[in-house]
Design an enzyme around this catalytic site. Structure first.
Site, PDB file in Angstrom:
ATOM      1  N   SER A 108       5.423  -2.862   4.369  1.00  0.00           N
ATOM      2  CA  SER A 108       4.119  -3.219   3.818  1.00  0.00           C
ATOM      3  C   SER A 108       3.545  -4.394   4.598  1.00  0.00           C
ATOM      4  O   SER A 108       4.286  -5.211   5.162  1.00  0.00           O
ATOM      5  CB  SER A 108       4.267  -3.597   2.342  1.00  0.00           C
ATOM      6  N   SER A 109       2.221  -4.496   4.593  1.00  0.00           N
ATOM      7  CA  SER A 109       1.568  -5.611   5.277  1.00  0.00           C
ATOM      8  C   SER A 109       1.899  -6.954   4.639  1.00  0.00           C
ATOM      9  O   SER A 109       1.690  -8.001   5.260  1.00  0.00           O
ATOM     10  CB  SER A 109       0.054  -5.405   5.276  1.00  0.00           C
ATOM     11  N   CYS A 110       2.437  -6.944   3.423  1.00  0.00           N
ATOM     12  CA  CYS A 110       2.748  -8.212   2.754  1.00  0.00           C
ATOM     13  C   CYS A 110       3.939  -8.929   3.374  1.00  0.00           C
ATOM     14  O   CYS A 110       4.252 -10.058   2.990  1.00  0.00           O
ATOM     15  CB  CYS A 110       2.987  -7.993   1.267  1.00  0.00           C
ATOM     16  N   TYR A 137       8.905  -8.897  -3.345  1.00  0.00           N
ATOM     17  CA  TYR A 137       8.773  -7.599  -2.686  1.00  0.00           C
ATOM     18  C   TYR A 137       8.755  -7.760  -1.172  1.00  0.00           C
ATOM     19  O   TYR A 137       9.411  -7.012  -0.442  1.00  0.00           O
ATOM     20  CB  TYR A 137       7.489  -6.919  -3.167  1.00  0.00           C
ATOM     21  N   LYS A 141      11.304  -6.196   1.818  1.00  0.00           N
ATOM     22  CA  LYS A 141      10.843  -5.347   2.915  1.00  0.00           C
ATOM     23  C   LYS A 141      11.181  -5.952   4.283  1.00  0.00           C
ATOM     24  O   LYS A 141      11.506  -5.230   5.226  1.00  0.00           O
ATOM     25  CB  LYS A 141       9.340  -5.099   2.791  1.00  0.00           C
ATOM     26  N   HIS A 180      -2.452  -0.917  -8.262  1.00  0.00           N
ATOM     27  CA  HIS A 180      -3.090  -1.753  -7.258  1.00  0.00           C
ATOM     28  C   HIS A 180      -4.609  -1.680  -7.417  1.00  0.00           C
ATOM     29  O   HIS A 180      -5.133  -0.909  -8.214  1.00  0.00           O
ATOM     30  CB  HIS A 180      -2.674  -1.306  -5.860  1.00  0.00           C
TER      31      HIS A 180
END
Length: 313
Positions: A108-110, A137, A141, A180
């Site tokens: 994920s971009s997070c 999270y 990742k 989301h």
């Protein structure tokens, strides 16, 4: 990948996993391994080991994860960290142990720092603090990607790690407490239009900028890079441009037929101000998205109104 290869798509009932499943089925793959959570709890190390020993998949796509919106991540960071670590470690290590031919890890971009320069390049990973509202999270990742990278460099385990931007589309989660922003807006505005409400109140200021990619495009990326990429370093998978949450709300409201007023509750959190991915590397390797944002919004609204393509709705 030969059409009769055994391919395990972990999380095949989720938004991303189901899109990947549809993609492989359209391409003629006939031996897709699918297990529901009831049939195989990926958090259970022994169960995952027994599955890999029995089925011996040749290719694995890890699309299974515990996911949620800002409030869910902020309220339950321990669960998001631990459960995702359990899922990742079990699936990655059993795939490695049984000699899987290619492993695709989806992140994920997070994973990138909350104050990373924009657009976000792959090399910005671990150069600053993470966004606090979804740190648990994000840490999981990062760990999953690094495990794939280390196994690749140390033992030659063939992996590809893709980091998509915010995703939306068919089979999204429309639960009012855990969804989301994109599916939340789809639900709010279609219901408001049906009830002819004069006003809808939304969280935050509407100022943050976000990039959105249709889930069918990320499925296309998975299919492409499994066959055309043999390096383990992370690859950003993005749409290529962003827009404000306010602009997104206006687009979805119009597509849903809502004509009332939008009110923004600035006492609620905005999250990270901007997350635009630099997908230059993916494009230089031959992949680019095909579904425009306006087309994707219209398609998603139609699916929601038809009662298709939704979970927890």
């Amino acid at each position: 990948m030969p059409r009769d290869a055994k391919i395990f798509i972990a999380g095949h009932r989720g938004m991303v996993g189901s899109a990947i499943t549809r993609k492989f089925e359209r391409e003629g793959y006939t031996r897709l391994l699918k297990r529901t959570h009831r049939e195989l709890d990926l958090r259970n190390q022994q169960a995952v080991k027994e599955f890999f020993d029995l089925e011996r998949p040749e290719y694995v796509v890890l699309a299974s994860a515990k996911v949620g919106g800002i409030m869910a991540n902020k309220t339950h960071p321990a669960e998001f960290l631990v459960e995702n670590l359990e899922i990742q470690n079990n699936v990655i290590m059993q795939a490695f142990r049984t000699g899987v031919k290619k492993f695709c890890f989806l992140g994920s971009s997070c994973i990138y720092p909350c104050k990373a320069p924009q657009p976000i390049k792959e090399e910005y990973l671990l150069t600053g603090p993470l966004e606090p509202t979804n740190e648990g999270y994000a840490l999981a990742k990062i760990a999953g990607y690094k495990l794939c990278l280390y196994l690749s460099k140390e033992y030659g385990f063939p992996t590809v790690s893709l980091m998509p931007c915010n995703l939306y589309g068919t089979n999204d989660n429309y639960d009012p407490e855990n969804s989301h922003v994109f599916p939340a807006f789809i639900r709010r505005f279609t219901e408001a239009a049906a009830k002819q409400l004069p006003e809808v109140t939304l969280w935050g200021t509407g100022a943050p900028l976000r990039e959105f990619l249709h889930v069918d495009d990320v499925a296309d990326a998975v299919y492409y890079f499994l066959q055309n990429r043999n390096e383990p370093e992370v690859i950003n998978i993005g749409y290529g441009s962003d827009l404000s949450i306010r602009e997104l709300a206006e687009k979805i409201a119009a597509a849903a037929g809502f004509t009332g007023r939008l009110r923004w509750d600035s006492s609620r959190p905005d999250g990270m101000y901007r997350k635009l991915m630099d997908s230059t590397r993916a494009r230089s390797l031959g992949w680019s998205p095909k579904i425009s944002l306006d087309e994707g919004i219209a398609r998603t609204v139609r699916e929601y109104l038809a009662g298709d393509g939704r979970r927890n709705g």
